[in-house]
Design an enzyme around this catalytic site. Structure first.
Site, short mmCIF file in Angstrom:
data_model
loop_
_atom_site.label_atom_id
_atom_site.label_comp_id
_atom_site.label_asym_id
_atom_site.label_seq_id
_atom_site.Cartn_x
_atom_site.Cartn_y
_atom_site.Cartn_z
N GLY A 52 -1.47 3.76 11.82
CA GLY A 52 -2.61 3.32 11.01
C GLY A 52 -2.14 2.38 9.90
N THR A 66 -1.67 6.16 -24.15
CA THR A 66 -1.69 4.79 -24.65
C THR A 66 -1.41 3.86 -23.49
OG1 THR A 66 -0.46 3.14 -25.92
CG2 THR A 66 0.75 5.10 -25.35
N GLN A 98 -7.59 -2.73 -22.12
CA GLN A 98 -7.80 -1.38 -22.64
C GLN A 98 -9.08 -0.74 -22.12
OE1 GLN A 98 -7.94 -1.74 -26.91
NE2 GLN A 98 -5.78 -1.19 -27.13
N ASN A 112 4.66 3.58 -24.28
CA ASN A 112 5.84 3.45 -25.15
C ASN A 112 6.15 4.74 -25.89
OD1 ASN A 112 3.55 3.46 -26.73
ND2 ASN A 112 4.34 2.01 -28.23
N ARG A 145 -29.89 15.24 -7.69
CA ARG A 145 -29.59 15.51 -6.28
C ARG A 145 -28.22 16.13 -6.10
NH1 ARG A 145 -31.81 9.98 -4.00
NH2 ARG A 145 -33.88 10.72 -3.43
N ASP A 151 -3.15 9.04 3.77
CA ASP A 151 -3.37 10.49 3.63
C ASP A 151 -2.42 11.19 2.68
OD1 ASP A 151 -5.38 10.36 5.43
OD2 ASP A 151 -4.16 10.92 7.15
N MET A 206 -0.59 -6.99 -23.06
CA MET A 206 -0.35 -6.10 -24.21
C MET A 206 0.95 -5.32 -24.03
SD MET A 206 -4.10 -4.65 -25.11
CE MET A 206 -5.26 -5.62 -26.08
P1 ADP Z 1 1.38 7.14 13.03
O1 ADP Z 1 2.70 6.44 13.00
O2 ADP Z 1 0.45 6.62 11.97
O3 ADP Z 1 1.54 8.63 13.05
P2 ADP Z 1 0.78 7.14 15.89
O4 ADP Z 1 1.07 8.59 16.04
O5 ADP Z 1 -0.43 6.61 16.56
O6 ADP Z 1 0.64 6.71 14.36
O7 ADP Z 1 2.06 6.34 16.40
C1 ADP Z 1 2.09 4.94 16.38
C2 ADP Z 1 2.89 4.42 17.55
O8 ADP Z 1 4.22 4.94 17.49
C3 ADP Z 1 2.39 4.85 18.92
O9 ADP Z 1 1.35 4.04 19.39
C4 ADP Z 1 3.63 4.70 19.76
O10 ADP Z 1 3.84 3.36 20.12
C5 ADP Z 1 4.72 5.14 18.81
N1 ADP Z 1 5.01 6.56 19.04
C6 ADP Z 1 4.38 7.64 18.49
N2 ADP Z 1 4.90 8.79 18.96
C7 ADP Z 1 5.89 8.44 19.83
C8 ADP Z 1 6.82 9.15 20.65
N3 ADP Z 1 6.83 10.50 20.68
N4 ADP Z 1 7.69 8.44 21.39
C9 ADP Z 1 7.70 7.10 21.37
N5 ADP Z 1 6.85 6.38 20.64
C10 ADP Z 1 5.96 7.02 19.88
#
Ligand code: ADP
Length: 748
Positions: free
Chosen positions: A16, A523, A658, A527, A192, A157, A567
């Site tokens: 992500g 502040t 500020q 500082n 609400r 997250d 500042m």
């Molecule tokens: P995040 O890194 O945010 O946890 P994902 O779990 O979707 O996201 O992993 C991102 C990418 O990392 C996957 O699409 C894949 O290419 C690679 N990846 C994840 N887990 C594995 C694994 N066990 N072995 C090899 N590649 C992996």
């Protein structure tokens, strides 16, 4: 110096996206170049590594220009199924070796880091197979026997073990807090109730911190489900008490993965129904969704990404054949390194503990500060005026502000008043700082008197910079006696600390000062001694970054240099950190001073830069850096000397720094510190000894108290700043980021 043994470095973002990833990529590229090492960008995560071709591109200084302020990741990210197969990883290895790459810096979540770990474990066997197939030469295989890996966590997250903060979490918290603020105002108008659902399938960080920052009434997180079967009754009881006390809105914040004690998922619609049926409240649900991921990164996320990116390159260049891959993290403002797979395993253990309904274990794994924040939130939402516990002495505790206004002062006052009332004590508010204390402007505060203050900027109780002297002390002592004050909380900056120090030193002359008192650092200048981050500084930093982003955008097409004054008085914190977060070419601050020679050198480097295609330059100047070489002077000097090469504009940002609503970080810190201060005052009031007069702050990775006898030794009194300033260590990073290093392979 491309080392014989070491190959090139490649950086990629995976999983992500999160705001601040760009800062990390920029820092990796520029640090590597600064060290004379070739560096590649892999576009579209592991997919780009498998695809090869134009997805793996050699980077230069400019490849990562102008990306610091952008959300998401400009180098792209993707989920890649092929990389989960050996076949895919074989192709990826071949593509890397074509560019002499055997150092990988990965910015992603636990999935991406697991993938990297597997890749590293297989590396040798992949080399052998590629050699057998004739796809790489013997020599290439010999020279790249190990794959070095370093990870950084990009995730909104904040769910990763091994770091207190992940890149992107602070920005997401900003988005959530803005949304809660906006919803609260409409909720209050219509009386609400709102149920706000935020991201976090196995992690309640965003929900909990959003709820604290937004002053919400209830929170539901996966790690710690409501601890009673009839939690619905408890929740509605608390809401009803709030209503009886005059509260107009009801805000429940919940993580998407909220569940009950039995592991049953709790949906936002279910909570809505409960509030409607039991309280008759007109209730709406808002699911925040992807807005939480979006938008420009905050100052914190930019600087976090930058610090981690630099550290990642250092780590990978220091790696040896048998060294374990590390995860770069942060704890108490310091960069840390922890074995990567330990971090992944511990992170996954939380999700497993939640699934197995082992909630105490899940909370333990999350760590002490998360647990503490949850405890404080629970106390705060249930904080209604209570009877004293048996055997306890009723106290009259006073709260006040002192010094310049700092966003977050109100938040601290609200938390202190409610927590004090909750414990059965009488709370007093001293208006207008020490001026009001002298004049006896002191009133009793009730539960509703601080309603709505959690999110409000400014200082509702009033504040000023007066430091008492002479007969003022007598007036203060009299008011302590007249209003029967048993303990005092001063939320404020330098002058508040000076005044408290004076009271401490005058205890022999004024017995009334022998009450416990405590200063809570607030502040924007950051500082104060004993506190690495004072309340308000984060908000000010974000205000500056927001303004400078706009200033920079106004000049895209011209050759222009901005001199921006911020500042901080004689403390360069705001200048350096905002310079780092906005990509300034140069930061001037009082700690380093400014000489005519500095100005000449900088001028020549600017002229040379603009002659070679630079379009924009940014100089941050701390207001106290030099009283003769003022912002106007510098601007005039650069303008006159640069002639036709570039033009110069000055921007003195002034009071916008500020103002504004406090940032989530400032609100959360203000709440937590206020809670600790109230505990301190109560404890000291009941002590047999002479009660302490102290100041408190986040110091290292924990909250610490310092008695005022240490104050003189911890400060540079003349310059109104502490002797030890942790952030000064970041100056080399700012320099590396702003100046092109040598071209790899060149003999310079
Ligand atoms: P995040 O890194 O945010 O946890 P994902 O779990 O979707 O996201 O992993 C991102 C990418 O990392 C996957 O699409 C894949 O290419 C690679 N990846 C994840 N887990 C594995 C694994 N066990 N072995 C090899 N590649 C992996």
């Amino acid at each position: 110096m491309t080392s014989e043994k070491k190959g090139s470095i490649a950086v990629l973002t995976s999983g992500g996206d999160s705001p601040g990833m760009n800062a990390a990529v920029r820092a990796v590229v520029r640090t590597a170049l600064d060290k004379g090492v070739e560096v590649y960008i892999i576009y579209e995560g592991y997919q780009g590594m498998v695809d090869g071709g134009d997805r793996i591109v050699k980077a230069d200084w400019e490849s990562v220009g102008g990306i610091l302020h952008r959300g998401g990741t400009v180098i792209g990210t993707a989920r890649c199924m092929e990389f989960k197969t050996r076949e895919g990883r074989l192709t990826a290895a071949r593509n890397l070796l074509q560019h002499n790459i055997n150092n990988l810096i990965i910015i992603g979540g636990d999935g991406s880091l697991t993938g990297a770990h597997i890749f590293r474990q297989e590396w040798l066997s992949l080399l052998v197979e590629l050699m057998e197939k004739g796809e790489i030469s013997n020599e290439i295989a010999q020279n790249h026997q190990e794959l070095n890996i370093v990870g950084m966590v990009g995730s909104i997250d904040n769910d990763m073990f091994g770091t207190d903060m992940t890149i992107g979490a602070d920005t997401a918290l900003h988005r959530i807090t803005e949304a809660i603020d906006a919803i609260t105002s409409t909720a209050a108008s219509h009386k609400r109730a709102f149920v706000i659902e935020v991201m976090g399938r196995h992690c309640g960080y965003l929900a909990l911190m959003g709820a604290i920052a937004g002053g919400a009434d209830w929170v539901l997180i996966p790690e710690s489900p409501p601890d009673v079967d009839n939690w619905e009754d408890r929740m509605c009881e608390v809401m009803q008490l709030g209503r009886n006390a005059g509260r107009r809105d009801i805000i429940v914040v919940m993580a998407e993965g909220a569940q009950d004690q039995n592991g049953r998922h709790i949906s936002s619609d279910e909570v809505k129904k409960i509030l409607e049926e039991r309280l008759g409240a007109d209730t709406r649900v808002t699911i925040l969704g992807h807005v939480q991921r979006g938008g420009a990164p905050t100052a914190f996320d930019r600087n976090l990404g930058t610090m981690m990116g630099c550290a990642a390159v250092d780590e990978i260049l220091a790696a040896k054949a048998d060294s374990e891959p590390m995860l770069i993290g942060i704890r108490g403002n310091r960069i840390t390194r922890t074995p990567l797979m330990q971090c992944v395993e511990e992170t996954q253990a939380v999700a497993k503990a939640i699934a197995a309904q082992q909630y105490d274990k899940a909370m333990d794994l999350r760590g002490g500060s998360f647990k503490e924040a949850f405890r404080i939130f629970r106390t705060l939402v249930r904080a209604f005026p209570h009877q004293l516990k048996e055997g306890q002495r009723p106290l009259r505790l006073a709260v006040m502000n002192a010094g310049g206004p700092a966003p977050g002062m109100n938040t601290a006052i609200r938390a202190a008043v409610r927590l004090g009332l909750d414990k059965g004590h009488t709370m007093l508010g001293i208006e207008n700082g020490f001026g009001g204390f002298i004049a006896g402007e002191i009133k009793e505060m009730d539960w509703m008197s601080v309603a709505g203050l959690a999110s409000m900027g400014g200082a509702e109780l009033g504040t000023n910079r007066k430091v008492p002297k002479g007969s003022d002390l007598y007036a203060i002592a009299r008011n302590i006696e007249k209003f029967k004050i048993d303990g005092l909380l001063i939320v404020g900056g330098w002058t508040g600390y000076e005044a408290a120090n004076l009271m401490y030193n005058e205890r022999d002359n004024y017995p009334a000062f022998n009450i416990p008192f405590i200063c809570l650092p607030a502040t924007i200048n950051n500082n104060l001694p004993g506190s690495e981050l004072s309340i308000g500084a984060d908000t000010a930093l974000n205000n500056i970054v927001w303004a400078v982003d706009k200033i920079k955008q106004s000049a895209v097409a011209s050759r222009r240099c901005f001199v921006v004054e911020v500042m901080g008085r004689n403390c360069g914190y705001l200048a350096l950190m905002s310079g780092l977060a906005t990509g300034a070419e140069r930061v001037y601050m009082h700690e380093e001073g400014v000489t005519l020679k500095d100005l000449q050198v900088d001028l020549h480097s600017l002229i040379s830069g603009f002659k070679h295609g630079k379009r924009l330059a940014l100089i941050m100047r701390n207001e106290g850096s030099n009283s003769f070489y003022t912002t106007s002077f510098m601007s005039a000097l650069f303008s006159e000397e640069s002639r036709d090469v570039f033009d110069v504009r000055q921007a003195i940002l002034g009071h916008l720094q500020q103002g504004g609503d406090p940032s989530p970080f400032d609100r959360i810190q203000a709440t937590e510190l206020a809670s600790k201060c109230i505990d301190f005052l109560i404890q000291e009031s009941n002590s047999e000894e002479i009660p302490r007069g102290a100041f408190v702050g986040l110091y290292g990775s924990k909250t610490q108290f310092f008695e005022f006898d240490r104050f003189p030794r911890m400060i540079e009194r003349e310059f109104h700043r502490p002797k030890r300033q942790w952030w000064m260590e970041l100056r080399p990073i700012a320099k590396i980021m702003s100046q092109p290093g040598p071209t790899p392979g060149s003999t310079e």
